[in-house]
Write a protein that holds these residues in place. Structure first.
Motif, mmCIF file in Angstrom:
data_model
loop_
_atom_site.group_PDB
_atom_site.id
_atom_site.type_symbol
_atom_site.label_atom_id
_atom_site.label_comp_id
_atom_site.label_asym_id
_atom_site.label_seq_id
_atom_site.Cartn_x
_atom_site.Cartn_y
_atom_site.Cartn_z
ATOM 1 N N UNK A 74 0.852 -1.189 0.000
ATOM 2 C CA UNK A 74 0.000 0.000 0.000
ATOM 3 C C UNK A 74 0.894 1.248 0.000
ATOM 4 N N UNK A 75 0.586 2.243 -0.833
ATOM 5 C CA UNK A 75 1.409 3.455 -0.859
ATOM 6 C C UNK A 75 1.220 4.346 0.361
ATOM 7 N N UNK A 76 0.148 4.146 1.116
ATOM 8 C CA UNK A 76 -0.114 5.004 2.272
ATOM 9 C C UNK A 76 0.439 4.427 3.572
ATOM 10 N N UNK A 77 0.251 3.113 3.790
ATOM 11 C CA UNK A 77 0.667 2.533 5.072
ATOM 12 C C UNK A 77 1.696 1.413 4.923
ATOM 13 N N UNK A 78 2.098 1.092 3.704
ATOM 14 C CA UNK A 78 3.117 0.087 3.403
ATOM 15 C C UNK A 78 2.722 -1.330 3.808
ATOM 16 N N UNK A 79 1.449 -1.595 3.958
ATOM 17 C CA UNK A 79 0.969 -2.938 4.254
ATOM 18 C C UNK A 79 1.109 -3.800 3.001
ATOM 19 N N UNK A 80 1.513 -5.045 3.158
ATOM 20 C CA UNK A 80 1.639 -5.957 2.021
ATOM 21 C C UNK A 80 0.256 -6.278 1.478
ATOM 22 N N UNK A 81 0.090 -6.108 0.153
ATOM 23 C CA UNK A 81 -1.192 -6.358 -0.499
ATOM 24 C C UNK A 81 -1.164 -7.600 -1.382
ATOM 25 N N UNK A 127 -17.950 -5.526 -15.666
ATOM 26 C CA UNK A 127 -18.089 -4.563 -14.577
ATOM 27 C C UNK A 127 -16.783 -4.494 -13.801
ATOM 28 N N UNK A 128 -16.418 -3.286 -13.401
ATOM 29 C CA UNK A 128 -15.221 -3.071 -12.606
ATOM 30 C C UNK A 128 -15.611 -2.504 -11.255
ATOM 31 N N UNK A 129 -14.939 -2.966 -10.215
ATOM 32 C CA UNK A 129 -15.196 -2.513 -8.847
ATOM 33 C C UNK A 129 -13.884 -2.025 -8.237
ATOM 34 N N UNK A 130 -13.958 -0.982 -7.458
ATOM 35 C CA UNK A 130 -12.744 -0.479 -6.817
ATOM 36 C C UNK A 130 -12.399 -1.350 -5.608
ATOM 37 N N UNK A 131 -11.120 -1.404 -5.303
ATOM 38 C CA UNK A 131 -10.695 -2.048 -4.059
ATOM 39 C C UNK A 131 -9.693 -1.143 -3.362
ATOM 40 N N UNK A 132 -9.641 -1.306 -2.050
ATOM 41 C CA UNK A 132 -8.787 -0.443 -1.237
ATOM 42 C C UNK A 132 -8.058 -1.271 -0.183
ATOM 43 N N UNK A 139 -7.370 3.961 -1.796
ATOM 44 C CA UNK A 139 -7.806 3.352 -3.053
ATOM 45 C C UNK A 139 -6.586 2.817 -3.790
ATOM 46 N N UNK A 140 -6.656 1.556 -4.211
ATOM 47 C CA UNK A 140 -5.505 0.899 -4.822
ATOM 48 C C UNK A 140 -5.717 0.611 -6.299
ATOM 49 N N UNK A 141 -6.895 0.145 -6.674
ATOM 50 C CA UNK A 141 -7.138 -0.205 -8.072
ATOM 51 C C UNK A 141 -8.543 -0.711 -8.285
#
Length: 159
Positions: A74-81, A127-132, A139-141
């Motif tokens: 994650x670019x905000x908290x550096x958690x592994x995604x 259909x596309x859905x956002x994920x965070x 918001x990631x993608x």
């Protein structure tokens, strides 16, 4: 009269500072022989020589032998995604993945209907859905209907 009081107070404070500096300088002039120190170092309780090898074994077990272009955070908290991702062929900072962690998908609000070509004339609507990030909600993608995660905002690390 109020001005005279503040001037006297300032002079007293300055004298206190000078005295404190002189005392500190005198205490710093001790010789190295006064330390009674041997050339021994204490062992760090958090250091482990085998930690890198152990981490590599853990990562191999998590990936189950599958290759990866990058580990995504994650670019905000550096958690592994994501531990297994594939780099986009055209866009340098975009990745896609099927297996993720610490991600939350918003299935209630689709982003848009994307039209993709299948063959020459047929079009498929997806259909596309956002994920965070589940930790900080950044918001990631987007996720498509096939559950493929497309990372637009993520920090890649060499896998």
């Amino acid at each position: 009269m109020a001005d005279e009081y503040s001037m006297e107070d300032t002079k007293a404070t300055t004298e206190d500072r000078k005295t404190k500096i002189i005392i500190e300088e005198e205490s710093d002039t001790s010789s190295p022989s006064d330390d009674n120190s041997d050339d021994k170092f204490e062992e760090d309780p958090l250091y482990d020589e085998n930690l890198d090898e152990d981490d590599e074994k853990w990562m191999d077990k998590q990936r189950q032998g599958r290759p990866s272009d990058a580990i995504l955070s994650c670019p905000a908290c550096f958690t592994t995604l994501c531990l297994e991702s594939q780099k986009h062929s055209h866009y340098q900072n975009q990745y896609r993945a099927v297996f993720t962690m610490n991600c939350v998908v918003d299935y209630q609000n689709p982003v848009s209907d994307a039209h993709t070509r299948v063959g020459r004339k047929k079009q498929k609507t997806a259909k596309l859905y956002t994920f965070s990030c589940s930790i900080c909600a950044a918001k990631i993608g987007v996720v498509d209907e096939d559950e493929v995660y497309h990372f637009f905002e993520a920090i890649p690390t060499c896998a």
